[in-house]
Design a protein around this motif. Structure first.
Motif, mmCIF file in Angstrom:
data_model
loop_
_atom_site.group_PDB
_atom_site.id
_atom_site.type_symbol
_atom_site.label_atom_id
_atom_site.label_comp_id
_atom_site.label_asym_id
_atom_site.label_seq_id
_atom_site.Cartn_x
_atom_site.Cartn_y
_atom_site.Cartn_z
ATOM 1 N N ARG A 26 18.134 68.196 -53.288
ATOM 2 C CA ARG A 26 18.952 68.054 -52.093
ATOM 3 C C ARG A 26 18.467 66.839 -51.315
ATOM 4 O O ARG A 26 17.317 66.774 -50.910
ATOM 5 C CB ARG A 26 18.838 69.304 -51.230
ATOM 6 C CG ARG A 26 19.298 70.580 -51.942
ATOM 7 C CD ARG A 26 19.043 71.797 -51.090
ATOM 8 N NE ARG A 26 19.480 73.018 -51.756
ATOM 9 C CZ ARG A 26 19.331 74.233 -51.242
ATOM 10 N NH1 ARG A 26 18.734 74.384 -50.073
ATOM 11 N NH2 ARG A 26 19.764 75.289 -51.903
ATOM 12 N N ARG A 27 19.351 65.891 -51.117
ATOM 13 C CA ARG A 27 18.998 64.671 -50.387
ATOM 14 C C ARG A 27 19.185 64.907 -48.893
ATOM 15 O O ARG A 27 20.281 65.258 -48.436
ATOM 16 C CB ARG A 27 19.893 63.522 -50.823
ATOM 17 C CG ARG A 27 19.529 62.950 -52.181
ATOM 18 C CD ARG A 27 18.506 61.857 -52.023
ATOM 19 N NE ARG A 27 18.265 61.138 -53.272
ATOM 20 C CZ ARG A 27 17.398 60.163 -53.395
ATOM 21 N NH1 ARG A 27 16.671 59.793 -52.349
ATOM 22 N NH2 ARG A 27 17.220 59.560 -54.552
ATOM 23 N N ALA A 28 18.131 64.727 -48.126
ATOM 24 C CA ALA A 28 18.238 64.815 -46.673
ATOM 25 C C ALA A 28 18.701 63.471 -46.133
ATOM 26 O O ALA A 28 18.203 62.421 -46.555
ATOM 27 C CB ALA A 28 16.900 65.204 -46.067
ATOM 28 N N GLY A 29 19.641 63.498 -45.211
ATOM 29 C CA GLY A 29 20.170 62.257 -44.670
ATOM 30 C C GLY A 29 19.238 61.582 -43.685
ATOM 31 O O GLY A 29 19.362 60.392 -43.412
ATOM 32 N N GLY A 30 18.299 62.330 -43.168
ATOM 33 C CA GLY A 30 17.369 61.778 -42.190
ATOM 34 C C GLY A 30 16.469 62.874 -41.673
ATOM 35 O O GLY A 30 16.570 64.046 -42.067
ATOM 36 N N LEU A 31 15.597 62.505 -40.740
ATOM 37 C CA LEU A 31 14.640 63.477 -40.205
ATOM 38 C C LEU A 31 15.340 64.647 -39.531
ATOM 39 O O LEU A 31 14.872 65.793 -39.593
ATOM 40 C CB LEU A 31 13.705 62.768 -39.220
ATOM 41 C CG LEU A 31 12.561 63.603 -38.635
ATOM 42 C CD1 LEU A 31 11.650 64.129 -39.733
ATOM 43 C CD2 LEU A 31 11.765 62.777 -37.629
ATOM 44 N N ALA A 32 16.485 64.375 -38.916
ATOM 45 C CA ALA A 32 17.208 65.442 -38.213
ATOM 46 C C ALA A 32 17.653 66.552 -39.158
ATOM 47 O O ALA A 32 17.793 67.711 -38.744
ATOM 48 C CB ALA A 32 18.419 64.856 -37.490
ATOM 49 N N LEU B 203 13.477 63.451 -48.920
ATOM 50 C CA LEU B 203 13.727 62.613 -47.751
ATOM 51 C C LEU B 203 13.016 61.281 -47.960
ATOM 52 O O LEU B 203 11.777 61.234 -48.017
ATOM 53 C CB LEU B 203 13.210 63.296 -46.473
ATOM 54 C CG LEU B 203 13.315 62.492 -45.170
ATOM 55 C CD1 LEU B 203 14.775 62.170 -44.853
ATOM 56 C CD2 LEU B 203 12.671 63.254 -44.011
ATOM 57 N N THR B 204 13.779 60.202 -48.135
ATOM 58 C CA THR B 204 13.188 58.876 -48.336
ATOM 59 C C THR B 204 13.284 58.071 -47.038
ATOM 60 O O THR B 204 13.985 58.454 -46.097
ATOM 61 C CB THR B 204 13.886 58.130 -49.481
ATOM 62 O OG1 THR B 204 15.299 58.092 -49.232
ATOM 63 C CG2 THR B 204 13.636 58.829 -50.810
ATOM 64 N N GLY B 205 12.569 56.952 -46.998
ATOM 65 C CA GLY B 205 12.507 56.165 -45.774
ATOM 66 C C GLY B 205 11.886 56.957 -44.639
ATOM 67 O O GLY B 205 12.249 56.788 -43.469
ATOM 68 N N ALA B 206 10.936 57.824 -44.985
ATOM 69 C CA ALA B 206 10.401 58.794 -44.024
ATOM 70 C C ALA B 206 8.963 58.468 -43.641
ATOM 71 O O ALA B 206 8.151 58.094 -44.495
ATOM 72 C CB ALA B 206 10.471 60.205 -44.611
ATOM 73 N N ASP B 207 8.638 58.636 -42.380
ATOM 74 C CA ASP B 207 7.282 58.454 -41.881
ATOM 75 C C ASP B 207 6.555 59.790 -41.911
ATOM 76 O O ASP B 207 7.023 60.775 -41.332
ATOM 77 C CB ASP B 207 7.321 57.905 -40.453
ATOM 78 C CG ASP B 207 5.938 57.738 -39.862
ATOM 79 O OD1 ASP B 207 5.231 56.792 -40.236
ATOM 80 O OD2 ASP B 207 5.559 58.594 -39.023
ATOM 81 N N PHE B 208 5.411 59.831 -42.583
ATOM 82 C CA PHE B 208 4.663 61.076 -42.752
ATOM 83 C C PHE B 208 4.307 61.709 -41.412
ATOM 84 O O PHE B 208 4.474 62.925 -41.218
ATOM 85 C CB PHE B 208 3.414 60.802 -43.584
ATOM 86 C CG PHE B 208 2.450 61.956 -43.674
ATOM 87 C CD1 PHE B 208 2.889 63.259 -43.910
ATOM 88 C CD2 PHE B 208 1.085 61.733 -43.521
ATOM 89 C CE1 PHE B 208 1.987 64.319 -43.990
ATOM 90 C CE2 PHE B 208 0.183 62.787 -43.606
ATOM 91 C CZ PHE B 208 0.638 64.079 -43.833
#
Length: 378
Positions: free
Chosen positions: A2-8, A225-230
């Protein structure tokens, strides 16, 4: 997957596992915890894609290129090959590398052909090649550095021609300053076998590495979730355990100082010719040449196309960490971080950067599978 669109999309949710890093180590751990243990996994990466350094994609010329340099799969492990075969078919491929000496190109690793091309030695069998090398080898005791390894096996002339400049460019240190493991990885042969590897399994994923990662992560219990800050993700989600595959010194805020890593910069080009090189990779040992090697990707993919895509590789001390630098003082500093990691029972450190070891892809997969077995919920 499942691809998350963003942190939200993941904020406020609860996961059994948070896996940091979507390269081989993280992807294997995520797949095992989801598919084998039945846990809900959030897999994140600060890059905009999965696959880590093995990420590949089709360029404008329709050629599958490795964006972070050539990744050649080879292993002697039936377990590793069998595991990855669940997610990909394979294209048989045996890797070959040439070294450019200015006036000629010779096979690497050194074999009998290399010796005959450089010295016009007329060596006709393995015994003659072994005697030729023995006459040039210089006794070194103890053998403790990368220079020692090469000089003791093939002598100083071949060391200077093929190893010293390349190693200095690649690592930013003279071979005399590096652990013996750097050059001990490269064999010397007395036959005419010009394959770079001799492993039992040598092949490339039939549809590429990125496609293989996609299948590995296509499980309903895995959210990516890619482009994500840990730091932002860990503050926004609830999780029971953490798998961390990034630089271990970064995880602990560089408390004992930064661990040195070697980075790489790539320049990609597409040329209006069918082929550029006589092999997939050509090394450039001369320090006056700024790049270490040129890769031509059609050799790796087996594609037929009227144009060809290549990449130049430039090592650097700055940038995305690729290789731990194998020196005794660096290993001593890593041990301080390893002690801190041992005191974190709910964090699993796995992979090249998190354990500060230079691993091939198959070794990372093997390490991740073994780490999962030890950490697997009972």
């Amino acid at each position: 997957m499942r691809r998350a669109g963003g942190l939200a999309d993941v904020a406020g949710r609860r996961f059994d596992m948070l896996v940091v890093g979507a390269g081989f180590a993280g992807a294997v751990m995520a797949e095992r915890f989801a598919a084998d243990a039945g846990l809900n996994v959030l897999l994140i990466d600060r890059r905009p894609h999965v696959g880590g350094n093995a990420y590949d994609e089709y360029d404008a010329a329709g050629i599958l290129v490795h964006r972070y340099g050539p990744h050649i799969f080879h292993t002697n492990s039936a377990e590793v090959f069998g595991y990855l075969s669940r997610f990909t078919g394979w294209r048989p491929y045996e890797h070959r590398v040439l070294a450019d000496l200015g006036d000629r190109q010779v096979p690497i690793p050194i074999n009998r052909t290399t010796l005959n091309l450089i010295y016009d030695a007329g060596l006709e069998d393995e015994a003659a090649a072994e005697a030729f090398l023995a006459a040039r080898a210089e006794p070194v005791d103890p053998i403790s550095t990368s220079e020692d390894v090469v000089v003791a096996r093939v002598g100083r002339d071949l060391y200077e021609r093929l190893f010293r400049g390349y190693t200095r460019k690649q690592w930013g240190h003279d071979p005399s300053e590096l652990d013996r493991q750097v050059t001990a990885r490269v064999p010397v042969r007395t036959d005419t076998d010009d394959r770079y590897f001799t492993d039992s399994y040598q092949a490339m994923p039939a549809d590429g590495f990125t496609a293989m990662f996609g299948r590995m992560l296509s499980h309903d219990r895995i959210t990516v979730l890619t482009g994500a800050d840990f730091a932002q993700v860990r503050a926004a989600v609830d999780y029971d355990r953490l798998v961390y595959t990034g630089p271990i010194d970064e995880y602990f805020g560089h408390l004992h100082g930064a661990l040195p890593y070697r980075s790489l910069r790539f320049h990609h080009e597409t040329l209006d010719i069918d082929r550029l090189q006589a092999a997939a990779v050509v090394n450039y040992p001369d320090e006056a040449v700024p790049h270490t090697r040129i890769t031509e990707y059609k050799w790796l993919t087996g594609q037929a196309a009227p144009r060809t895509s290549i990449s130049y590789e430039y090592p650097s001390a700055d940038g995305e960490p690729y290789y731990p630098v194998p020196r005794a003082e660096n290993q001593a500093r890593y041990k301080l971080y390893e002690g801190m990691a041992d005191a974190c029972p709910d964090v699993i450190f796995v992979g090249r950067l998190a354990t500060y070891r230079y691993y091939n892809m198959d070794q990372v997969v093997a390490q991740a599978l073994a780490t999962y077995r030890r950490a697997m919920p009972r």
